[in-house]
Write a protein that holds these residues in place. Structure first.
Motif, PDB file in Angstrom:
ATOM      1  N   LEU A 138      94.042  70.885  83.251  1.00  0.00           N
ATOM      2  CA  LEU A 138      95.330  70.450  83.773  1.00  0.00           C
ATOM      3  C   LEU A 138      96.458  70.729  82.809  1.00  0.00           C
ATOM      4  CD1 LEU A 138      95.042  67.134  85.748  1.00  0.00           C
ATOM      5  CD2 LEU A 138      95.707  69.389  86.506  1.00  0.00           C
ATOM      6  N   ALA A 193     100.712  69.432  82.139  1.00  0.00           N
ATOM      7  CA  ALA A 193     101.236  68.899  83.397  1.00  0.00           C
ATOM      8  C   ALA A 193     100.708  67.491  83.669  1.00  0.00           C
ATOM      9  CB  ALA A 193     100.855  69.831  84.550  1.00  0.00           C
ATOM     10  N   ALA A 194      99.592  67.184  83.045  1.00  0.00           N
ATOM     11  CA  ALA A 194      98.987  65.895  83.347  1.00  0.00           C
ATOM     12  C   ALA A 194      99.655  64.749  82.604  1.00  0.00           C
ATOM     13  CB  ALA A 194      97.506  65.922  83.013  1.00  0.00           C
ATOM     14  N   GLY A 250     104.308  65.096  95.988  1.00  0.00           N
ATOM     15  CA  GLY A 250     105.161  65.243  97.158  1.00  0.00           C
ATOM     16  C   GLY A 250     106.325  64.281  97.146  1.00  0.00           C
ATOM     17  N   ALA A 251     107.286  64.621  97.946  1.00  0.00           N
ATOM     18  CA  ALA A 251     108.547  63.881  97.940  1.00  0.00           C
ATOM     19  C   ALA A 251     108.402  62.480  98.497  1.00  0.00           C
ATOM     20  CB  ALA A 251     109.592  64.650  98.744  1.00  0.00           C
ATOM     21  N   VAL A 294      99.417  66.245  90.004  1.00  0.00           N
ATOM     22  CA  VAL A 294     100.637  66.654  89.304  1.00  0.00           C
ATOM     23  C   VAL A 294     101.854  66.672  90.216  1.00  0.00           C
ATOM     24  CG1 VAL A 294      99.483  67.893  87.484  1.00  0.00           C
ATOM     25  CG2 VAL A 294      99.958  69.043  89.622  1.00  0.00           C
ATOM     26  N   SER A 295     101.667  66.983  91.480  1.00  0.00           N
ATOM     27  CA  SER A 295     102.849  67.023  92.346  1.00  0.00           C
ATOM     28  C   SER A 295     102.498  66.392  93.685  1.00  0.00           C
ATOM     29  CB  SER A 295     103.330  68.449  92.543  1.00  0.00           C
ATOM     30  OG  SER A 295     102.262  69.240  93.016  1.00  0.00           O
ATOM     31  N   PHE A 350      95.382  60.369  89.825  1.00  0.00           N
ATOM     32  CA  PHE A 350      94.618  60.485  88.594  1.00  0.00           C
ATOM     33  C   PHE A 350      93.382  61.356  88.738  1.00  0.00           C
ATOM     34  CE2 PHE A 350      96.758  57.601  85.762  1.00  0.00           C
ATOM     35  CZ  PHE A 350      97.472  56.781  86.620  1.00  0.00           C
ATOM     36  N   ALA A 387     105.443  74.477  97.534  1.00  0.00           N
ATOM     37  CA  ALA A 387     105.249  75.906  97.338  1.00  0.00           C
ATOM     38  C   ALA A 387     103.833  76.282  97.734  1.00  0.00           C
ATOM     39  CB  ALA A 387     105.465  76.243  95.869  1.00  0.00           C
ATOM     40  N   ALA A 423      92.526  74.220  92.482  1.00  0.00           N
ATOM     41  CA  ALA A 423      93.963  73.966  92.437  1.00  0.00           C
ATOM     42  C   ALA A 423      94.345  72.936  93.487  1.00  0.00           C
ATOM     43  CB  ALA A 423      94.736  75.250  92.664  1.00  0.00           C
ATOM     44  N   VAL A 454      93.364  69.323  92.599  1.00  0.00           N
ATOM     45  CA  VAL A 454      94.083  68.584  91.561  1.00  0.00           C
ATOM     46  C   VAL A 454      95.586  68.562  91.781  1.00  0.00           C
ATOM     47  CG1 VAL A 454      92.294  69.014  89.873  1.00  0.00           C
ATOM     48  CG2 VAL A 454      94.274  70.520  89.995  1.00  0.00           C
ATOM     49  N   ARG A 455      96.060  69.270  92.774  1.00  0.00           N
ATOM     50  CA  ARG A 455      97.500  69.321  92.971  1.00  0.00           C
ATOM     51  C   ARG A 455      98.133  67.947  93.160  1.00  0.00           C
ATOM     52  NH1 ARG A 455      99.110  71.074  98.055  1.00  0.00           N
ATOM     53  NH2 ARG A 455      97.627  72.792  97.804  1.00  0.00           N
ATOM     54  N   TRP A 513     106.919  58.493  96.183  1.00  0.00           N
ATOM     55  CA  TRP A 513     107.559  57.292  95.662  1.00  0.00           C
ATOM     56  C   TRP A 513     108.140  56.395  96.744  1.00  0.00           C
ATOM     57  CZ3 TRP A 513     106.214  55.142  91.550  1.00  0.00           C
ATOM     58  CH2 TRP A 513     105.749  55.899  90.469  1.00  0.00           C
TER      59      TRP A 513
END
Lengths: 449, 550, 269
Positions: free
Chosen positions: A172, A175-176, A22-23, A19-20, A420, A4, A12, A15-16, A26
């Motif tokens: 954070l 969400a952290a 990306g696909a 928390v997210s 982290f 998004a 933002a 630190v993004r 993993w």
């Protein structure tokens, strides 16, 4: 991997990734982990059976592991350049790159410093270095230098991280997660951003920045002297220390470019890291590349003019012959053309001085510098020093597995790190912005931020 | 240069010696080589003039080469050539020699003979004191700087560490301390709702653990493939290692014999065993214990054990304890170190020391005397591995490293040599001969260790037969009983194998009890085995009449 | 005709020496007299007393006469047998140097036992050390296997144990620097100049095995060099007279192995 669209807010964006991520996070972690695991298994096999599982023999007793050691520790110099040198020279454009560069420096340094241990015949006796250490030995200098440098790099990474951790702690939110919250509480050391705290931080960062530069020079010099203190042809050179240092800086800056480009793409940091950043880095890379080419030229010319020992099939003359025109010629010329000439051309010529070109040149440099380290270590050991033929070396699957594992461990650890800690140093960005705002804003650099 | 003072010790004795030597050197119509003992030297000189006068019937012989040697003691006694000179008009030849060790030095002058004159030789002694070794340790250079450099570097390292420590310390301590009210920072904008919730760290770690567990299966298979090179196949030639099916390294422990057949037991009762060596925790012979004794002999009805490593001879007292009867340390100038062989004759023990001398010991333990072998010029010194003594004063010695067997008389002169000096396997040749013994008829048995066989010779030294072919691994000692059975200690098989008078294999004793049997002696029908590790064993082998082998 | 060479007595600290001195001299005189008169002797009655054996300081080196070496490699084999070494460990290695005019010169290369050894300088844990007789030894209990010494040795005289070695037969399971048998995995081994032999008056394995008598063991302190067949020379005179040289001595390693070559022979590969 586009997420998004966030507001172009520095903090933002920084630190993004925590928390997210990306696909692809993993899947990539799994792939890298498998490679690292493969290397670990290979190393276990080596621990069980001995170094005989490698391709090493009585003539060539150093191979891939020592190459990797020099390479990875050399690559960590990118952090020294980008953070320390640019900091001391007050180059404001370094700010968005600093965190990535320092993190990369720490990660590659940690991996690189594992290789001397992996290469040992008796790693179970490492404590003998403390109990029986001999001050005249280059290996001991190496241990002291690398550990000191690692401490310095860690401190240098950690200092500007404190305000960022404090930021994460404060902003954070849930969400952290609980574990990170604990981490941030502990590591932020109670940072509130008071003037006094800032003063302490600034002062200490200057101290460490000043200390880390001669330290960095010494580390790679000491690494060079592992070879330079012997009388082997190809190693018995007085310029080995600066040669290695310049080579390390060269490969380090190229690695920084690669890391920055990759994470910029992955986490959409275009707003903060622009083409201009790459151009500046490209300038540095170009300068270092020409410096390295100069060293290579000086070394080759000096050896080639004399061709010492060539008549007897020994000595630096014989080594040079094999390197330039013999068995190692494909590797050598591949390095010169692909790792020096081509990247220098790409970086120098305006049409290719764009981000794709710069990144491509950096990739070439990184790979080629690994090759160059190999060319420094192995052919010199294969050269005859007694009236007998050439030695030979071919890596075994154990050595290849461990090398690939080390290469995979770099992105693995970096990705983990940025889960982290902020990927852009918020503190340094704000610090530089303050600094710039105090100056009359007519320089081009102001546009960057 | 140091002052070298040469002292002529006991001129009377030397004069006697020279006279006697001269007398001995005299031959009818022959040549005399009279050594001229070096006199006092002037201060500042470190060399001595060795000279000798060559005369024939008192008239000088001029222009003949005389070679001078000095007896060295670096590896036993060897003759070191120090110079050659031609005799002058007075028949005197001289060379300059600079002694390099203190003490008594024996010099030898030798005339090799010519068409008209026979060869002759003479020796004399002198004392050398305050000699200076010609060797000087080389300098490396940069001396004062090299001493101080580590300190300078150490200071620099400390400075660096200090500054880093200061930075870290003040940060870790200072920052919490300086916390206070701070300017408020802008809060972050709210997260976009389309952002996925992050995976909590705990669950992430669990996931990785599951991943590791899944990966453990192929990992275990891979580790299972990683084997230490214990795929060892022991072949007759060498030991091979393999890894991944490829041969690596390899040990070639010399010519190994073909694999031996299994030893068969010979009926024997263990009459007695004496623990001699006690090992301490680190696997070394304990302080007070015997250390890997080599040989055993029986005099005056008592067992005597040669404890060469500790330089002594031990006896087994009637109540079974060990007592020292000879301690070489008591004699400041006696050494048993390296001695491998000991034998008894009547009340005397004969120990062959490692430099070839034979130490004669009374049964009380007192040293009766020492016999020095007279090694002919140009030959290597003796390396005795076995000794046998006959009543007529003949001493047979196995000269192991020189691959021969020597018969000496009691003054040490060689009377007969069997073996060419090079390792070989012919009838009268040996490869590292070891133990040696007689049987009741005076035949000589020599353990030819390198050829894995025992060779039998007549009392005159004529080869008779080979015993134990194909049955011996590493034989070291031999003894023959009154029935003619030959008992051979086999160190690699860790048994004592017995062979009949015609060489047939009778069986082996000591399986499972012996570990490194070395010395074997037979006394009154009992077989005494000296095992280096396990101690002394005394067996009574079944009489041959019961074993119906032909 | 050989005359018994007897050593006269030296004053030692032991009190018996003076008495034995007179006894011994008396014995010699008696022997000489008796020998001269040809009187038959009873067995063992003429034995003279024990003679002095002080421990002299040694400094070991070697001299190799390349004129004699025929490249049989018995020295290599004897050393490997003595120390239970695998085939790729050639503590004394025989190089074959092609000559310009055809033919070969064989050059056995033991550890040069340098007085300024590069291997000792670079060892980070001091596993490589020099004993008091000038022999360079490796303590395989301390060695960490970094192999910098192998890179530093200009003579390729050091060998790494890439694999575990089998246990040798017999009571040989107490490796020590003087007799490093069995070799330990992951450590470096090299020629020890058979100090385990020389300390008890035996020749090193290669010296004893050389059937051409080409290898001499030398004691630099006393200047004595000798080979297995007893040829003994004064070291310094021999070196000078035979134009002996040390291999690669320009590297300031101060090696203690000298080579003697014939005319026109060169050791360049």
């Amino acid at each position: 991997m586009a997420l998004a669209i966030e507001r172009d807010d520095l903090r933002a964006a920084a630190v993004r990734p925590i928390v997210s991520p990306g696909a692809l996070f993993w899947p990539l972690m799994i792939v890298f982990s498998m490679i690292v695991l493969g290397g670990a298994v290979a190393f276990l096999e080596q621990l069980q059976s001995g170094l005989g599982v490698t391709g090493l023999n009585q003539r060539v007793s150093w191979g891939f592991y020592i190459t990797d050691m020099v390479f990875f520790i050399g690559v960590s110099y990118g952090g020294a350049v980008t953070s320390a040198i640019l900091r001391l020279t007050n180059a404001p454009w370094r700010a968005p790159l600093a965190r990535m560069a320092e993190a990369m420096a720490l990660v590659t340094l940690m991996i690189g410093s594992l290789f001397p241990i992996i290469d040992l015949g008796r790693p179970d006796r490492m404590y003998n270095l403390l109990l029986h250490g001999q001050v005249g030995s280059p290996v001991l200098w190496d241990v002291v230098a690398i550990n000191t440098y690692m401490a310095a790099t860690l401190i240098f990474l950690m200092l500007p991280l404190i305000p960022d951790i404090a930021f994460c702690r404060d902003h954070l939110g849930p969400a952290a997660g609980r574990m990170r919250k604990l981490l941030y509480d502990r590591l932020s050391l109670g940072w509130q951003g008071t003037a006094q705290q800032k003063h302490i931080l600034e002062r200490n960062m200057t101290i460490v920045a000043v200390t880390i530069i001669p330290l960095a020079v010494m580390v790679h010099s000491v690494l060079a002297w592992l070879f330079g203190m012997t009388v082997r042809p190809g190693w018995n050179s007085t310029i080995f220390a600066p040669y290695f240092v310049v080579g390390a800086l060269f490969s380090g800056v190229a690695a920084v470019i690669l890391v920055v480009a990759t994470f910029r793409k992955a986490y959409n940091l275009d707003a903060f890291i622009t083409e201009q950043h790459f151009k500046y880095l490209a300038n540095i890379l170009l300068a270092l590349g020409m410096g390295y080419a100069y060293f290579l030229f000086a070394e080759t010319l000096t050896e080639g003019y004399k061709m010492e020992g060539f008549g007897a099939g020994e000595g630096s003359g014989a080594l040079l012959q094999e390197t330039l025109l013999g068995k190692y010629a494909p590797l050598f010329w591949g390095f010169v053309l692909g790792g020096l000439a081509l990247p220098i051309a790409i970086l120098a010529l305006p049409p290719t001085r764009k981000i794709p070109g710069i990144v491509a040149a950096s990739a070439l440099v990184v790979v080629a510098m690994w090759l160059k380290r190999f060319l420094i270590v192995v052919p010199a050991m294969a050269t005859p020093i007694m009236p007998v033929g050439w030695g030979a070396y071919f890596p075994s699957r154990v050595e290849i597995a461990v090398t690939l594992a080390a290469a995979a461990a770099v992105p693995l650890l970096l990705m983990l790190f940025f889960r982290f800690f902020p990927i852009i140093s918020i503190y340094e960005m704000e610090e530089v912005a303050e600094h710039e705002s105090e100056r009359p804003p007519q320089s081009a650099t102001a546009e960057v931020l | 240069m140091r002052l070298l003072r040469l002292v002529i010790i006991l001129a009377v004795g030397l004069a006697t010696l020279s006279a006697a030597t001269a007398a001995l050197a005299d031959e009818p119509g022959g040549v005399t080589l009279k050594p001229i003992p070096p006199g006092e030297k002037a201060p500042g000189q470190d060399s001595v003039v060795l000279s000798a006068q060559l005369t024939s019937d008192d008239s000088p012989i001029a222009g003949m080469p005389v070679t001078f040697y000095v007896v060295t003691t670096v590896f036993g006694e060897r003759l070191m050539k120090v110079g050659e000179a031609l005799s002058d008009a007075t028949g005197t030849a001289s060379v300059l020699y600079r002694p390099t060790w203190d003490g008594d030095i024996t010099a030898v002058a030798r005339f090799g003979g010519s068409a008209n004159y026979p060869a002759t030789q003479a020796s004399f002694h002198f004392q050398a004191t305050d000699t200076v070794s010609p060797w000087e340790p080389p300098k490396f250079g940069l001396e004062p700087i090299r001493q101080w450099l580590p300190f300078a570097v150490g200071l620099a390292v400390l400075a660096v560490l200090g500054s880093l420590g200061y930075a870290l310390g003040t940060t870790v301590l200072g920052i919490p301390a300086a916390a206070g009210r701070a300017p408020a920072t802008q809060p972050l904008p709210p997260w976009d709702s389309r952002v996925r919730r992050p995976m909590p760290v705990g669950r992430a770690l669990l996931g990785m653990a599951v991943l590791l567990a899944v990966a453990a299966v192929p990992a275990a298979m891979l580790i299972g493939r990683a084997r230490a090179p214990d795929d060892v196949t022991l072949s007759t030639q060498s030991i091979h290692y393999e890894h991944d099916g490829m041969p690596v390294g390899g040990v070639s422990p010399g010519a190994q014999p073909a694999p031996l057949p299994e030893t068969e037991p010979l009926a024997a009762t263990l009459v007695r065993s004496v623990q001699t060596t006690v090992f301490d925790a680190s696997g070394q012979p304990a302080a007070g214990s015997v250390s890997m004794p080599a040989d055993v002999a029986i005099t005056a009805g008592r067992i005597r054990i040669l404890d060469a490593n500790k330089g002594r001879v031990i006896t087994v007292t009637p109540d079974g304890t060990l007592a020292t009867i000879l301690d070489a340390a008591q004699y400041g100038d006696l050494s048993l170190h390296g001695a491998e062989a000991m034998t008894a004759l009547g009340e005397r023990l004969f120990i062959a020391a490692s430099d070839g001398t034979i130490i004669v010991v009374k049964s009380s333990g007192a040293v009766e005397g020492v016999i020095r072998p007279v090694v002919p010029a140009g030959q290597a010194p003796l390396t005795p591995g076995g000794i046998a003594v006959s009543e007529t004063g003949e001493i047979w010695i196995s000269d192991t490293a020189n691959h021969r067997v020597i018969l000496m008389n009691d003054s040490g002169e060689f009377e007969q040599v069997i073996g060419s000096g090079a390792p070989a396997d012919g009838d009268a040749e040996f490869n590292a001969p070891g133990g040696i013994t007689f049987d009741d008829d005076g035949n000589i048995y020599v353990v030819d260790t390198g050829n894995h066989v025992v060779k039998k010779f007549s009392p005159m030294g004529v080869f008779l037969e080979r015993i134990g072919e194909g049955r011996l691994g590493q034989p070291s000692s031999v003894a023959v009983d009154s029935d003619g059975r030959v008992f051979v200690s086999d160190e690699s098989a860790a048994v004592v194998s017995a062979f009949g008078p015609d060489g047939t294999y009778l069986g082996s004793i000591g399986q499972g009890q012996l570990q490194a049997p070395h010395g074997v002696k037979i006394e009154k029908g009992l077989v005494y085995v000296m095992d280096r590790l396990a101690g002394l064993f005394v067996y009574e082998a079944q009489p041959p009449a019961a074993a119906s082998r032909q | 005709m050989a005359v018994a060479v007897r050593r006269a007595k030296e004053n030692t600290r032991v009190t018996v020496s003076r008495r034995r001195l007179l006894q011994g001299l008396g014995g010699i005189a008696a022997l000489a007299a008796a020998g001269g008169l040809g009187i038959a002797r009873r067995p063992f009655s003429s034995a003279s007393g024990p003679a002095p054996k002080a421990k002299t300081k040694r400094r070991w080196g070697m001299v190799i006469d390349l004129r004699r070496c025929d490249g049989c490699k018995e020295c290599t084999g004897a050393c490997q047998n003595t120390h239970y070494l695998p085939n790729d460990h050639e503590w004394i290695k025989v190089y074959e140097v092609e000559q310009e005019n055809g033919g070969k010169v064989f050059m056995p290369r033991p550890c040069m036992q340098c007085e300024n050894p590069p291997c000792l300088k670079v060892c980070p844990v001091g596993a490589t050390f020099k004993n008091d007789e000038g022999v360079i030894l490796v303590d395989q209990d301390i060695c960490i296997g970094c192999r910098l010494c192998m890179a530093a040795c200009p003579y390729n005289a050091r060998y790494f144990n890439y694999w575990e070695q089998p246990k040798p037969p017999g009571p040989f399971d107490n490796p020590m620097p003087e007799y490093p048998v069995p070799q330990r995995r992951g450590t470096v081994g090299k020629c020890v100049l058979c100090v385990h032999y020389t300390q008890m008056g035996r020749l090193p394995a290669c010296v004893e095995a050389c059937r051409m008598d080409a290898i001499y063991i030398a004691d630099l302190e006393t200047g004595v060099m000798t080979n297995r067949s007893g040829e003994t020379y004064d070291l310094y005179t021999y070196l000078k007279e035979n134009d002996a040289f040390r291999y690669k001595e320009e590297l300031n390693t101060a090696p203690k192995v000298w080579y003697v070559t014939g005319h026109g022979q060169s050791l360049d590969g």
